[in-house]
Design a protein around this motif. Structure first.
Motif, PDB file in Angstrom:
ATOM      1  N   LEU A 122       0.849  -1.204   0.000  1.00  0.00           N
ATOM      2  CA  LEU A 122       0.000   0.000   0.000  1.00  0.00           C
ATOM      3  C   LEU A 122       0.882   1.252   0.000  1.00  0.00           C
ATOM      4  O   LEU A 122       1.797   1.380   0.815  1.00  0.00           O
ATOM      5  CB  LEU A 122      -0.965   0.069   1.204  1.00  0.00           C
ATOM      6  CG  LEU A 122      -1.916   1.276   1.281  1.00  0.00           C
ATOM      7  CD1 LEU A 122      -3.259   0.888   1.916  1.00  0.00           C
ATOM      8  CD2 LEU A 122      -1.295   2.420   2.093  1.00  0.00           C
ATOM      9  N   HIS A 127      -2.724   0.037  -4.254  1.00  0.00           N
ATOM     10  CA  HIS A 127      -2.778  -1.063  -3.284  1.00  0.00           C
ATOM     11  C   HIS A 127      -2.964  -2.358  -4.084  1.00  0.00           C
ATOM     12  O   HIS A 127      -4.030  -2.973  -4.074  1.00  0.00           O
ATOM     13  CB  HIS A 127      -3.941  -0.827  -2.314  1.00  0.00           C
ATOM     14  CG  HIS A 127      -3.881  -1.644  -1.069  1.00  0.00           C
ATOM     15  ND1 HIS A 127      -2.862  -2.547  -0.795  1.00  0.00           N
ATOM     16  CD2 HIS A 127      -4.728  -1.719   0.005  1.00  0.00           C
ATOM     17  CE1 HIS A 127      -3.090  -3.116   0.379  1.00  0.00           C
ATOM     18  NE2 HIS A 127      -4.206  -2.640   0.878  1.00  0.00           N
ATOM     19  N   ASN A 157      -8.935   6.915  -4.834  1.00  0.00           N
ATOM     20  CA  ASN A 157      -7.679   6.775  -4.076  1.00  0.00           C
ATOM     21  C   ASN A 157      -6.840   5.582  -4.559  1.00  0.00           C
ATOM     22  O   ASN A 157      -7.056   5.046  -5.646  1.00  0.00           O
ATOM     23  CB  ASN A 157      -8.022   6.648  -2.590  1.00  0.00           C
ATOM     24  CG  ASN A 157      -8.882   5.418  -2.312  1.00  0.00           C
ATOM     25  OD1 ASN A 157      -9.023   4.534  -3.164  1.00  0.00           O
ATOM     26  ND2 ASN A 157      -9.456   5.339  -1.128  1.00  0.00           N
ATOM     27  N   ASN A 158      -5.914   5.154  -3.700  1.00  0.00           N
ATOM     28  CA  ASN A 158      -5.016   4.025  -4.006  1.00  0.00           C
ATOM     29  C   ASN A 158      -5.786   2.759  -4.395  1.00  0.00           C
ATOM     30  O   ASN A 158      -5.437   2.071  -5.357  1.00  0.00           O
ATOM     31  CB  ASN A 158      -4.075   3.764  -2.821  1.00  0.00           C
ATOM     32  CG  ASN A 158      -4.747   3.804  -1.449  1.00  0.00           C
ATOM     33  OD1 ASN A 158      -5.981   3.844  -1.349  1.00  0.00           O
ATOM     34  ND2 ASN A 158      -3.953   3.810  -0.391  1.00  0.00           N
ATOM     35  N   VAL A 159      -6.846   2.450  -3.635  1.00  0.00           N
ATOM     36  CA  VAL A 159      -7.616   1.229  -3.895  1.00  0.00           C
ATOM     37  C   VAL A 159      -8.329   1.355  -5.244  1.00  0.00           C
ATOM     38  O   VAL A 159      -8.301   0.435  -6.073  1.00  0.00           O
ATOM     39  CB  VAL A 159      -8.613   0.973  -2.729  1.00  0.00           C
ATOM     40  CG1 VAL A 159      -9.602  -0.121  -3.069  1.00  0.00           C
ATOM     41  CG2 VAL A 159      -7.841   0.633  -1.454  1.00  0.00           C
ATOM     42  N   ASP A 222     -14.585   2.484  -0.399  1.00  0.00           N
ATOM     43  CA  ASP A 222     -13.445   2.508   0.521  1.00  0.00           C
ATOM     44  C   ASP A 222     -13.636   3.727   1.423  1.00  0.00           C
ATOM     45  O   ASP A 222     -14.504   4.580   1.165  1.00  0.00           O
ATOM     46  CB  ASP A 222     -12.134   2.601  -0.294  1.00  0.00           C
ATOM     47  CG  ASP A 222     -10.885   2.501   0.584  1.00  0.00           C
ATOM     48  OD1 ASP A 222     -10.980   2.000   1.725  1.00  0.00           O
ATOM     49  OD2 ASP A 222      -9.802   2.925   0.125  1.00  0.00           O
ATOM     50  N   VAL A 223     -12.789   3.822   2.434  1.00  0.00           N
ATOM     51  CA  VAL A 223     -12.891   4.946   3.373  1.00  0.00           C
ATOM     52  C   VAL A 223     -12.798   6.283   2.642  1.00  0.00           C
ATOM     53  O   VAL A 223     -12.174   6.381   1.585  1.00  0.00           O
ATOM     54  CB  VAL A 223     -11.773   4.880   4.453  1.00  0.00           C
ATOM     55  CG1 VAL A 223     -12.013   3.738   5.400  1.00  0.00           C
ATOM     56  CG2 VAL A 223     -10.388   4.797   3.821  1.00  0.00           C
ATOM     57  N   SER A 226      -8.241   8.389   3.919  1.00  0.00           N
ATOM     58  CA  SER A 226      -7.209   7.347   3.968  1.00  0.00           C
ATOM     59  C   SER A 226      -6.146   7.688   5.002  1.00  0.00           C
ATOM     60  O   SER A 226      -6.058   8.838   5.464  1.00  0.00           O
ATOM     61  CB  SER A 226      -6.563   7.202   2.590  1.00  0.00           C
ATOM     62  OG  SER A 226      -7.440   6.553   1.710  1.00  0.00           O
ATOM     63  N   MET A 227      -5.317   6.697   5.307  1.00  0.00           N
ATOM     64  CA  MET A 227      -4.230   6.906   6.274  1.00  0.00           C
ATOM     65  C   MET A 227      -3.331   8.040   5.786  1.00  0.00           C
ATOM     66  O   MET A 227      -2.940   8.056   4.621  1.00  0.00           O
ATOM     67  CB  MET A 227      -3.409   5.618   6.422  1.00  0.00           C
ATOM     68  CG  MET A 227      -4.154   4.512   7.122  1.00  0.00           C
ATOM     69  SD  MET A 227      -3.175   2.986   7.249  1.00  0.00           S
ATOM     70  CE  MET A 227      -3.499   2.244   5.642  1.00  0.00           C
ATOM     71  N   LEU A 263     -11.693  -2.834   3.876  1.00  0.00           N
ATOM     72  CA  LEU A 263     -11.565  -2.729   5.318  1.00  0.00           C
ATOM     73  C   LEU A 263     -10.185  -2.131   5.658  1.00  0.00           C
ATOM     74  O   LEU A 263      -9.257  -2.380   4.913  1.00  0.00           O
ATOM     75  CB  LEU A 263     -11.750  -4.081   6.026  1.00  0.00           C
ATOM     76  CG  LEU A 263     -13.080  -4.812   5.752  1.00  0.00           C
ATOM     77  CD1 LEU A 263     -13.095  -6.168   6.468  1.00  0.00           C
ATOM     78  CD2 LEU A 263     -14.283  -3.972   6.178  1.00  0.00           C
ATOM     79  N   PRO A 264     -10.016  -1.388   6.741  1.00  0.00           N
ATOM     80  CA  PRO A 264     -11.021  -1.130   7.772  1.00  0.00           C
ATOM     81  C   PRO A 264     -12.139  -0.222   7.266  1.00  0.00           C
ATOM     82  O   PRO A 264     -11.891   0.676   6.457  1.00  0.00           O
ATOM     83  CB  PRO A 264     -10.212  -0.420   8.873  1.00  0.00           C
ATOM     84  CG  PRO A 264      -9.057   0.209   8.174  1.00  0.00           C
ATOM     85  CD  PRO A 264      -8.742  -0.688   7.018  1.00  0.00           C
TER      86      PRO A 264
HETATM   87  N1  NVA Z   1      -7.530   3.888   1.126  1.00  0.00           N
HETATM   88  C1  NVA Z   1      -7.217   3.284   2.390  1.00  0.00           C
HETATM   89  C2  NVA Z   1      -7.046   1.801   2.225  1.00  0.00           C
HETATM   90  C3  NVA Z   1      -6.769   1.047   3.481  1.00  0.00           C
HETATM   91  C4  NVA Z   1      -6.608  -0.413   3.261  1.00  0.00           C
HETATM   92  C5  NVA Z   1      -5.971   3.932   2.962  1.00  0.00           C
HETATM   93  O1  NVA Z   1      -5.021   4.180   2.209  1.00  0.00           O
HETATM   94  O2  NVA Z   1      -5.953   4.180   4.175  1.00  0.00           O
END
Ligand code: NVA
Ligand code: CP
Length: 313
Positions: A122, A127, A157-159, A222-223, A226-227, A263-264
């Motif tokens: 990630l 990801h 995003n990444n996902v 997805d969220v 993101s982080m 997830l999360p």
């Molecule tokens: N888009 C989220 C994915 C977490 C698996 C993140 O980067 O936090």
């Protein structure tokens, strides 16, 4: 795939993805006579993780290899030591590095300076391990990928990037609904459109979730935050408010549609509990499949794949 890096889904061909899906199916059904005896994987993480860390650790152990987890505080990438020196030092000890970073460029430097394979666990851009496990989960639920339609609703995003590349390499249609200013990156979209011309995928971007979801086989979110984006959480909750997946929105998809999330999850934000816990939801299968996919991937990259256990007498 042996000895290669996996920084992006774009490092794979549609055929590689097909092979990984088939290896993952065998791994899940019967295990493989795949020995990573004597191999060591370093997990170099700048961000927290549950699924990725645990699935990599369990995968290596089940295949007879070793893992060393290096937490953000321990290594201090770019703080205590330069990324290039960390790459060169780790290459003297381990057989592969799985790294979770903030910047995708950190991964690129790591891969260019390491002389062992580097796997993206990630980054802010992609990801790939999640997307590969997701493609397997879709395959196992729908019996294939080609000509299915996946609706991704939320943050580009990444996902979303890895799913977009994975879908366009495998002939799956992707409809993406993101708010203005939070769409997928132009460079990823262009690359996916190029792949789609060969595979026959259709890609459609919109601002309207119902346009993406109507008639879809898979609804994915997805969220919203993101982080690394925690300081924007409040603003994002407002901007993404109309992008929540709930049973009303899900009812626009096909009757047999599945709901997916890496997830999360932030319950009650990007998805309601009734959707997350509905019969359509395969989110915990996705999480489980991270393990089977990781075993297949590590075996391909580290060269331990021999034959399905079922064929061994
Ligand atoms: N888009 C989220 C994915 C977490 C698996 C993140 O980067 O936090
Ligand atoms: N889906 C996923 O990558 O989860 P973690 O962040 O817990 O690893």
């Amino acid at each position: 795939m042996r000895g290669k890096d996996l920084l992006s889904i774009a490092n794979l061909s549609g055929k590689d993805i097909g092979l990984l899906i088939s290896d993952t199916a065998d791994m899940k059904a019967s295990g493989w006579l795949s020995s990573l005896n004597g191999k060591t994987l370093a997990l170099l993480f700048e961000k927290p993780s549950l699924r990725t860390r645990v699935s990599f650790e369990v995968a290596m152990r089940q295949l007879g290899g070793q893992v060393i987890y290096l937490s953000p505080a321990e290594v201090g990438l770019n703080k205590r030591e330069s990324v290039s020196d960390v790459a060169r030092v780790l290459s003297r000890y381990v057989d592969a590095i799985a790294a979770r970073t903030f910047s995708h460029q950190t991964l690129e430097v790591l891969a260019s300076c390491a002389n062992v394979p580097v796997i993206n666990a990630l980054s802010d851009l992609e990801h790939p391990c999640q997307a590969l496990a997701d493609l397997f989960t879709i395959y196992e639920n729908k019996g294939g990928l080609k000509d299915l339609t996946l609706a991704f609703v939320g943050d580009g995003n990444n996902v979303a990037h890895s799913l977009l590349l994975g879908a366009s390499l495998t002939g799956m249609n992707l409809r993406i609904a993101c708010p203005e200013g939070y769409q997928v990156q132009e460079q990823i979209l262009r690359l996916a459109e190029r792949y789609a011309r060969d595979s026959g995928s259709e890609i459609f971007c919109t601002l309207e979730p119902p346009l993406a979801i109507s008639g879809a086989d898979i609804v994915y979110t997805d969220v919203w935050t993101s982080m690394g984006q925690e300081s924007e959480a409040r603003k994002r909750r407002q901007i993404f408010a109309g992008y929540q997946i709930n049973n009303q929105l899900l009812s626009l998809a096909r009757e047999d549609a599945i709901f997916m999330h890496p997830l999360p999850a932030h319950h009650g934000q990007e998805v309601t509990d009734d959707t997350l816990d509905s019969p359509a939801s395969v989110v915990f299968d996705q999480a489980e499949n991270r393990l089977h996919l990781t075993k297949a991937l590590l075996s391909e990259i580290l060269g331990g794949l021999e034959m399905p256990l079922a064929n061994y007498h």
